[in-house]
Scaffold this active site. Structure first.
Site, PDB file in Angstrom:
ATOM      1  N   TYR A 151       0.843  -1.200   0.000  1.00  0.00           N
ATOM      2  CA  TYR A 151       0.000   0.000   0.000  1.00  0.00           C
ATOM      3  C   TYR A 151       0.881   1.254   0.000  1.00  0.00           C
ATOM      4  O   TYR A 151       0.997   1.943  -0.973  1.00  0.00           O
ATOM      5  CB  TYR A 151      -0.970  -0.011   1.179  1.00  0.00           C
TER       6      TYR A 151
ATOM      7  N   ASP B  21     -17.662   3.732  -8.133  1.00  0.00           N
ATOM      8  CA  ASP B  21     -16.602   4.150  -7.209  1.00  0.00           C
ATOM      9  C   ASP B  21     -16.500   5.672  -7.246  1.00  0.00           C
ATOM     10  O   ASP B  21     -16.034   6.256  -8.212  1.00  0.00           O
ATOM     11  CB  ASP B  21     -15.269   3.514  -7.629  1.00  0.00           C
TER      12      ASP B  21
ATOM     13  N   SER C  21      -6.373   0.907  -4.446  1.00  0.00           N
ATOM     14  CA  SER C  21      -6.486   2.341  -4.259  1.00  0.00           C
ATOM     15  C   SER C  21      -5.111   2.986  -4.420  1.00  0.00           C
ATOM     16  O   SER C  21      -4.532   2.944  -5.506  1.00  0.00           O
ATOM     17  CB  SER C  21      -7.122   2.625  -2.892  1.00  0.00           C
TER      18      SER C  21
ATOM     19  N   HIS D 150     -15.776   1.593  -4.005  1.00  0.00           N
ATOM     20  CA  HIS D 150     -14.341   1.488  -3.761  1.00  0.00           C
ATOM     21  C   HIS D 150     -13.984   0.246  -2.956  1.00  0.00           C
ATOM     22  O   HIS D 150     -12.836  -0.146  -2.898  1.00  0.00           O
ATOM     23  CB  HIS D 150     -13.868   2.741  -3.031  1.00  0.00           C
TER      24      HIS D 150
END
Length: 719
Positions: free
Chosen positions: A491, A654, A571, A689
Site C-alpha cells: 500500500y 466508485d 487504491s 471502492h
C-alpha cells in the site's frame, strides 16, 4: 478513536449491464478468447501544456460518468465481454470460488458497543451477503436481530454502514450505503420495538455520529446536495456539521459548525461520553493535522471556541471526564503520546500522561479509570494499560503476532472490548478491564486449522538501505527452499499501517499452495511521522523502491521463482502496482491493480481527490507536477516493452477513486505495444471502492482475479 486517516471505500448507482459470463467454451473458442483482441478505443485530440510540457490525454473522454455517457457505457460493456471470455478459459476460477465459499462459512463478529446495559454488535455468518446488527439485553443476554439489510436490495449491494446507539440504548441512528457509495442516508430505529422512525437524513458523507443528551438529536456531517447528475464525480466541498432533532424534517436541522471561507475543510463531531462537550475535528486533507473546536453541550447558544489551531499536528480525542479532555497527539512526539488538558481554564495547559515510545500509538481508549493504548510495534500490535495519571498497569497478553482492531470503551464503561486477528485467523473478540488477561467474548469456529498456517516476519533492505518489514504466510508443510508462486501485497501511503489481518481470498491462495507476502512500505504509519513522510510528496519514489526491493528479495531468497511473482494493491496500492509495472516490468510475472489512482495530473479534480494533495502534492505546482509526472502510471507506460500479465479492477460506482483512472490507464496499456500477455480490466456494477460489497460479489471478483494471476504464475488450483 482511530488515529490514522483512511483513503479508501465506495459509491453507488446502476446503469451498466455487464456482459453475460461465458460459462462453457469449446477448445477452439478458448484459444480464440486467449488470443485477445481488445476493443478498439477511440482517441480525442487533447494536448495541454503544463510547465512547458505538452501533456497528451487521448482518452480524456473515458473520465465521463458511465451512468451519463452512452459511449463510456458501451466501452465498459465491450471490455467486460473480452475479460469475461478470457477468464472463462481459466481452470482455477471454479475451484478458487469453491474454496472461498467454504472459507467465508463462519461467524464473523465485530466488538460490541455497550449503551444503557444493552450490547450492540454486527455478525455476518457464512452465506450472508451483509452483516446483521444484533442487540443483547445485558452482556450475556439472549441476542435478537435489530437490523438485517438482506431485503434492502435484490442484489445484496445495499449495506448497513455506520451506526451509533443513544446513551441509554433506546434509540440507534444508522447509515444506509447503497451500491458501495460514500454517500449515506441516515435512519433511526426504536431499539425496543424495532420500529423505523420517520427521520431521514440525506447527503451524508465522511461523517461521525454522536448523540446529544436525552436523545434529543444527533450530530452528523454532510456536503451540500450536488447538482443533478454530478453526485458521483463533482468535488466535495463545504463539509458542515449539523444537529438533527428527532422527529423533525431534515430541512429543520441546525448548523453547528461550518467554514464557508475555507470550503476545502472537513469537519466531524463527537460528544464526550459524559455529554459535557462537543468536540469538532477539522482537517484540510488526508494528512493527520487537525484543528479542534469545542462547543459546550448545555450552553444556551452554539458558541464554538478553538482549542487547537494551525493544522500543525495530529490531535485525536480519546474521551472527556468533565472539563478534562484526553487526546493522542504527535506534537513533539513523531510516534505519538497521550496528553490531557483542563478546558475550563482561560488558557488550557497540556499535561503529558503517556510519553512517546519506540513503538507508535495506533489507538487509545478510556475504560473507566484505565487508559488502554494500542501500539504498533514493528508492524504488529501491542496493547498496554495505564492509570489515568500515566502509571503503567501492564501489557495485555495477546494471542500471538497480529492486530488489535475495534478497540472500544469509554470513561463511563467498566469493560472494554477489542478484536484480535492475524493472517491465519479471523477476529476473536475479547473483553478486558484494568490489568490482567483479557477474556474471550466471542470466537469464530473457522473452517480450517489456523495452526496449519505459518506466519513469520522478515526484514529486507530497500534501495537506500532502509530496513523494511515484511510478513510471509504459507502452509506449514510448504518447503520454502523449493520456491512457490507468491502474491506480494503493498500500500504505502496516507499514514495507513498494514498490519496482520485475515482475508478469505488470500487464504484461498495460501491453501492452494501459494505464499502470501505483505510489505510494510514507507508512506504508511508503522513507524510514525518519519515513516509516513519518507514515502510521500517528493519522497514518493521510496514507496516504489521499497516494493521493488521486496520482489527482488523474494526471488533472491528462493521464496518464489523468477516467473512466480504476482503483485497486488488497492487504491493508493493500485497506483503502486501501476508505477512499479512501468519501472520494472521485467521483475513481476503478473499483477492486480485495484481501484487505483492512475492519472496523477488530474486526481484532484474529482470527488474526494482534492484531499490527497497531502500525500501526492499539487499538480498545479511545478515541483509537485514534475514528481507526479515522473511516476504517474497513465503517463509512463513504455511503448515497445513487454509488460507482465495485468488485470485492472474497478467499479462503475466508485466515487472515491473514480473509475476513469482505471479506464484511461487500461486503454493506453492496450493501445501501445506492450507485449502479448493479457492486459484486462474487470469492471463491477453496483459496487464502489470496496466497502459494503456483498459476499457473493467478493467471491466472484476474487476467484476471477486470483484465477487470472494463478494461471500466470503456474499456481495449480486443485478441484
Amino acid at each position: 478513536m482511530r488515529i490514522t486517516s483512511i483513503l479508501a471505500v465506495a459509491l453507488s448507482t446502476s446503469a451498466i449491464v455487464a456482459a453475460t459470463p461465458v460459462l462453457a467454451q469449446t477448445e477452439e473458442q478458448a484459444e480464440e478468447a486467449k488470443a485477445l483482441t481488445y476493443p478498439e478505443t477511440k482517441t480525442v485530440d487533447v494536448v495541454e501544456e503544463q510547465f512547458g510540457e505538452a501533456i497528451a490525454d487521448p482518452y480524456r473522454w473515458l473520465e465521463n460518468d458511465v451512468r451519463e455517457d452512452a459511449d463510456v457505457a458501451a466501452w465498459v460493456a465491450a471490455q467486460n465481454s473480452v475479460t469475461d471470455a478470457y477468464l472463462a478459459t481459466l481452470d482455477g476460477r471454479e475451484p478458487l470460488a469453491a474454496s472461498m465459499t467454504a472459507l467465508f462459512d463462519y461467524d464473523e463478529i465485530e466488538p460490541p458497543v455497550e449503551a444503557g446495559g444493552k450490547y450492540f454488535y454486527e455478525r455476518k455468518s457464512g452465506g450472508q451477503n451483509q452483516a446483521i446488527l444484533y442487540v443483547r439485553d445485558g452482556k450475556d443476554g439472549e441476542e435478537r436481530v435489530l437490523i438485517d439489510p438482506a431485503g434492502w436490495s435484490e442484489d445484496g449491494a445495499t449495506a448497513l454502514a455506520e451506526w451509533k446507539p443513544s446513551s441509554d440504548g433506546s434509540l440507534l441512528v444508522y447509515a444506509v450505503q447503497d451500491g458501495g457509495s460514500d454517500w449515506r442516508t441516515l435512519k433511526v430505529i426504536n431499539v425496543a420495538t424495532g420500529e423505523i422512525m420517520k427521520d431521514s437524513v440525506e447527503w451524508v458523507k465522511f461523517s461521525d455520529l454522536a448523540w446529544m443528551p436525552a436523545n434529543s438529536g444527533f450530530l452528523y456531517s454532510r456536503f451540500p446536495e450536488p447538482e443533478e447528475g454530478a453526485a458521483f464525480q463533482s468535488l466535495n466541498k463545504n463539509h458542515t456539521v449539523y444537529m438533527h432533532m428527532i422527529g423533525k424534517e431534515q430541512s429543520r436541522d441546525i448548523k453547528v459548525y461550518e467554514t464557508p471561507d475555507q470550503p476545502e475543510l472537513s469537519h466531524t463531531a463527537t460528544v464526550t461520553s459524559d455529554k459535557e462537550w462537543v468536540v469538532i475535528t477539522s482537517s484540510s486533507g488526508t494528512d493527520d493535522r487537525y484543528e479542534i473546536t469545542l462547543v459546550k453541550v448545555d450552553a444556551n447558544e452554539i458558541e464554538p471556541r478553538k482549542l487547537i489551531t494551525g493544522f500543525d499536528h495530529n490531535w485525536s480525542l480519546i474521551d472527556g471526564v468533565g472539563d478534562t479532555l484526553y487526546f493522542v497527539t504527535n506534537k513533539d512526539a513523531p510516534r505519538l503520546r497521550v496528553m490531557k488538558t483542563d478546558v475550563s481554564a482561560e488558557n488550557p495547559e497540556w499535561v503529558e500522561i503517556v510519553p512517546e515510545h519506540v513503538a507508535t500509538i495506533d489507538d487509545a481508549v478510556l475504560v473507566g479509570n484505565t487508559l488502554a493504548v494500542d501500539y504498533i510495534d514493528d508492524a504488529k500490535s501491542r496493547l498496554e494499560l495505564f492509570a489515568v495519571d500515566g502509571t503503567p498497569k501492564g501489557v495485555v497478553d495477546l494471542p500471538g503476532l497480529g492486530q488489535v482492531k475495534g478497540l472500544d470503551g469509554s470513561a463511563k464503561a467498566s469493560s472494554g472490548y477489542f478484536a484480535f486477528e492475524s493472517y491465519n485467523r479471523p477476529a476473536t473478540i475479547y473483553s478486558f478491564a484494568d490489568a490482567g488477561a483479557p477474556t474471550v467474548w466471542a470466537q469464530p469456529d473457522v473452517p480450517f486449522d489456523p495452526e496449519s498456517i505459518t506466519v513469520s516476519q522478515r526484514f529486507y533492505e530497500s534501495k537506500d538501505g532502509t530496513k523494511i518489514p515484511m510478513f510471509l504466510v504459507h502452509k506449514k508443510d510448504l518447503d520454502l527452499s523449493e520456491g512457490a508462486p507468491t502474491l506480494l501485497y503493498g500500500y504505502g501511503g496516507f499514514n495507513i499501517s498494514v498490519l496482520p489481518g485475515y482475508s478469505e481470498p488470500k487464504m484461498a491462495w495460501i491453501k492452494a499452495g501459494g505464499v502470501y507476502a505483505s510489505a510494510n512500505l514507507r508512506g504508511g504509519g508503522e513507524y510514525g511521522k518519519e515513516w509516513h513522510d519518507g514515502g510521500r510528496l517528493q519522497n514518493k519514489q521510496n514507496v516504489f523502491d521499497d516494493f521493488i526491493a521486496a520482489g527482488e528479495y523474494l526471488i533472491a531468497e528462493g521464496i518464489t521463482p523468477k516467473d512466480g511473482l504476482a503483485i497486488e494493491g488497492r487504491s493508493n496500492g493500485g497506483l503502486l502496482v501501476g508505477a512499479v509495472m512501468n519501472q520494472r516490468p521485467d521483475l513481476f510475472t503478473t499483477g492486480h491493480a485495484a481501484v487505483g489512482v492512475m492519472d496523477m495530473l488530474r486526481f484532484d479534480r474529482f470527488t474526494a481527490g482534492r484531499y490527497w494533495v497531502d500525500d501526492y502534492g499539487y499538480p498545479n505546482k511545478e515541483a509537485d507536477f514534475r514528481k507526479l509526472l515522473s511516476y504517474s502510471p497513465y503517463h509512463n507506460i513504455k511503448d515497445g516493452t513487454d509488460y507482465p500479465a495485468l488485470i485492472v479492477s474497478t467499479a462503475d460506482t466508485d466515487d472515491r477513486v473514480v473509475p476513469g483512472h482505471s479506464f484511461k490507464y487500461t486503454a493506453r496499456l492496450q493501445a501501445l505495444n506492450t507485449g502479448n500477455k493479457p492486459h484486462l480490466i474487470r469492471i463491477e456494477t453496483r459496487a464502489g471502492h470496496g466497502s459494503g460489497k456483498p459476499t457473493d460479489k467478493l467471491i466472484e471478483e476474487y476467484s476471477d482475479i486470483y484465477g487470472f494471476m494463478a494461471d500466470a504464475v503456474g499456481l495449480e488450483i486443485a478441484d
